[in-house]
Design a protein around this motif. Structure first.
Motif, mmCIF file in Angstrom:
data_model
loop_
_atom_site.group_PDB
_atom_site.id
_atom_site.type_symbol
_atom_site.label_atom_id
_atom_site.label_comp_id
_atom_site.label_asym_id
_atom_site.label_seq_id
_atom_site.Cartn_x
_atom_site.Cartn_y
_atom_site.Cartn_z
ATOM 1 N N LYS A 35 0.794 -1.228 0.000
ATOM 2 C CA LYS A 35 0.000 0.000 0.000
ATOM 3 C C LYS A 35 0.831 1.286 0.000
ATOM 4 C CE LYS A 35 -4.020 -2.047 2.304
ATOM 5 N NZ LYS A 35 -4.901 -2.009 3.510
ATOM 6 N N VAL A 37 2.624 4.379 -1.616
ATOM 7 C CA VAL A 37 2.721 5.222 -2.811
ATOM 8 C C VAL A 37 3.828 6.224 -2.489
ATOM 9 C CG1 VAL A 37 1.547 6.774 -4.404
ATOM 10 C CG2 VAL A 37 0.254 4.939 -3.278
ATOM 11 N N TYR A 39 7.127 8.820 -3.405
ATOM 12 C CA TYR A 39 7.678 9.688 -4.447
ATOM 13 C C TYR A 39 9.043 10.224 -4.049
ATOM 14 C CZ TYR A 39 7.005 14.453 -2.443
ATOM 15 O OH TYR A 39 7.094 15.606 -1.708
ATOM 16 N N GLN A 64 9.167 -1.020 -6.449
ATOM 17 C CA GLN A 64 8.372 -1.722 -7.456
ATOM 18 C C GLN A 64 8.754 -3.195 -7.547
ATOM 19 O OE1 GLN A 64 8.681 -0.487 -11.739
ATOM 20 N NE2 GLN A 64 6.466 -0.179 -11.515
ATOM 21 N N GLY A 69 4.415 -1.348 -3.586
ATOM 22 C CA GLY A 69 3.508 -0.264 -3.906
ATOM 23 C C GLY A 69 3.857 0.435 -5.196
ATOM 24 N N LYS A 70 3.417 1.683 -5.322
ATOM 25 C CA LYS A 70 3.549 2.474 -6.550
ATOM 26 C C LYS A 70 4.657 3.512 -6.424
ATOM 27 C CE LYS A 70 -0.131 4.049 -8.787
ATOM 28 N NZ LYS A 70 0.091 3.643 -10.197
ATOM 29 N N VAL A 72 6.526 6.963 -7.645
ATOM 30 C CA VAL A 72 6.147 8.226 -8.289
ATOM 31 C C VAL A 72 7.414 9.050 -8.496
ATOM 32 C CG1 VAL A 72 4.780 10.338 -8.118
ATOM 33 C CG2 VAL A 72 3.889 8.191 -7.166
ATOM 34 N N ALA A 121 -1.911 -0.703 -10.252
ATOM 35 C CA ALA A 121 -1.662 -0.368 -8.846
ATOM 36 C C ALA A 121 -0.180 -0.278 -8.514
ATOM 37 C CB ALA A 121 -2.338 -1.404 -7.947
ATOM 38 N N SER A 189 -0.468 13.702 -2.002
ATOM 39 C CA SER A 189 -1.328 12.897 -1.143
ATOM 40 C C SER A 189 -2.780 13.010 -1.595
ATOM 41 C CB SER A 189 -1.196 13.343 0.318
ATOM 42 O OG SER A 189 -2.140 12.676 1.143
ATOM 43 N N ILE A 192 -2.943 11.537 -5.712
ATOM 44 C CA ILE A 192 -2.698 10.123 -6.041
ATOM 45 C C ILE A 192 -2.409 9.270 -4.807
ATOM 46 C CG2 ILE A 192 -1.974 10.456 -8.436
ATOM 47 C CD1 ILE A 192 0.882 10.547 -7.587
ATOM 48 N N CYS A 194 -0.198 9.628 -2.293
ATOM 49 C CA CYS A 194 1.186 9.454 -1.810
ATOM 50 C C CYS A 194 1.201 9.441 -0.281
ATOM 51 C CB CYS A 194 2.079 10.585 -2.314
ATOM 52 S SG CYS A 194 2.843 10.256 -3.908
#
Length: 423
Positions: A35, A37, A39, A64, A69-70, A72, A121, A189, A192, A194
């Motif tokens: 979960k 995200v 950056y 990744q 998670g994702k 950025v 995701a 935040s 997207i 974050c």
């Protein structure tokens, strides 16, 4: 001590990426559940990123790769207009919007080599803070965001305190930078989701300021994770050489690019004491393989350095160019042969007919920055033409110096070579 359960934090910890975290247990829980995200921001101050940016890029890749998670990648199209004062004694020069746009295009290409972009995701996204900073109404921004900042606290931040302690000018526009960076975190935040900002340890103050702003402006809980600012075992700043920064692009604007061969050579010249650490940080080799290479002693440590150079170069320039660079080095240094794919600089025949000063030739080749530096190298016996030491700083190169291979070989020390070839 907290037991780490996520692959992401376990990997970062064992490889030496983690310097500070705001809440290790909370970040670990988010990572274990996939979960995060996260950056990292990159201002567009040059048309290429350099090795100083590589640690944070690797952290995004591990995020990744481990499924935490994702990632950025935040382009600083807006903050570049202001300039980050962190770690600097002088004001950054103001760039035009056109130049910022050109720089942004130059640095984008690096991320595609590390991250998989898309709408899924766990897929990476790239955003530009100009999207929300450029349209800001200054009065509204001061009222809605500026009121949450204490000038007393801002003056105590390292980025401001260093300038003031050294009686160096800190412009008002730079003083605003930490407001903009903190606001970036709030916007990311909201837009997207974050929940983690990563960066170098010199960004810690700015990042936690963003966490505090998020709390005051009602975002979900935000987190921070920084990596160390690296120095070599001898104390030198990582990624700085006599020729300047070690750039990640191998094409583009002059002065902001480095060939795959020169990049390979940078890693090959790693100090013995740094090999194990750099294998962990700058390659994706397994820890088992890293430990095996790190155990090599004596002359065998050169094999570990070659592995580091090839793996690190493959990440940026691709496996083919990395292996070609390794082969060029092997031919040049182990066989004594003149490898055709050494760095080459073209020179007009008319200039050789007139004679090119040897000092100028080494500057042209990029082996030294100035005639003065060339003179100092000559005095120390460090410069060679066609493998013969240069003794006369007033010597001139002509067509008579062209070898049977059709080039003039310029060397500085044992490992830096450039070929002059007729245009």
């Amino acid at each position: 001590m907290t037991t780490i359960k996520s692959d992401f934090l376990r990997t970062l910890s064992e490889r030496g990426y983690v310097h500070q975290t705001s809440d290790l247990a909370a970040i670990d829980t988010l990572a274990a559940e996939g979960k995060i995200v996260a950056y990292v921001g990159y201002d567009c101050t040059a048309p290429s990123l350099h090795i100083g940016h590589l640690l944070s890029i690797m952290m995004l890749r591990w995020l990744q790769k481990t499924g935490a998670g994702k990632p950025v990648a935040l382009m600083g199209g807006g903050t570049t207009r202001v300039g980050d004062p962190s770690g600097r004694d002088e004001t950054r020069r103001i760039l035009t919007l056109e130049k910022i746009g050109e720089n942004k295009q130059g640095i984008k290409q690096v991320f595609e080599k590390f991250l998989t972009f898309g709408d899924g995701a766990g897929q990476a996204v790239m955003v530009d803070n100009a999207d929300w900073l450029a349209p800001l109404n200054y009065i509204d921004f001061l009222r809605d965001v500026g009121r949450h900042f204490s000038v007393n606290r801002m003056l105590s931040m390292d980025s401001a305190k260093m300038r003031l302690d050294r009686e160096q000018e800190l412009s008002f526009i730079e003083f605003n930078y930490m407001l903009l960076q903190a606001y970036d975190y709030v916007e990311l935040s909201r837009r997207i989701g974050c929940n983690l900002q990563m960066g170098g340890s010199d960004q810690w103050g700015n990042i936690v300021t963003g966490i505090d702003l998020g709390r005051r402006m009602g975002t979900p809980q935000l987190h921070a994770l920084t990596c160390p600012l690296l120095t070599t075992a001898s104390g030198a700043k990582m990624g700085k050489t006599a020729a300047g920064a070690v750039w990640l692009n191998d094409d583009g604007e002059d002065g902001y690019k480095l060939s795959a061969y020169d990049y390979w050579q940078f890693w090959r010249n790693t100090e013995d004491a740094d090999v194990a650490r750099f294998l962990k940080l700058f390659t994706f080799l397994s820890m088992t393989e890293v430990e095996k290479l790190a155990a090599l002693q004596g002359a065998e440590i050169n094999e570990a350095k070659k592995a580091l150079a090839t793996e690190a170069t493959a990440l940026i320039h691709g496996r083919d160019k990395a292996e070609a660079a390794a082969e060029t080095a092997r031919k040049t240094f182990e066989q004594g042969a003149l490898a055709e794919d050494l760095p080459t600089v073209s020179i007009p025949g008319a200039e050789l007919d007139a004679g090119v000063g040897v000092l100028q030739a080494f500057v042209l080749a990029g082996l030294v920055k100035s005639n003065g530096e060339a003179r100092r190298q000559i005095q120390g016996g460090g410069l060679k033409v066609n493998d013969a030491a240069v003794a006369d700083e007033k010597a001139r190169l002509t067509r008579a110096d062209i070898t049977s291979d059709g080039v003039i070989k310029l060397s500085m020390g044992k490992k830096k070579h450039v070929l002059l070839r007729l245009a």
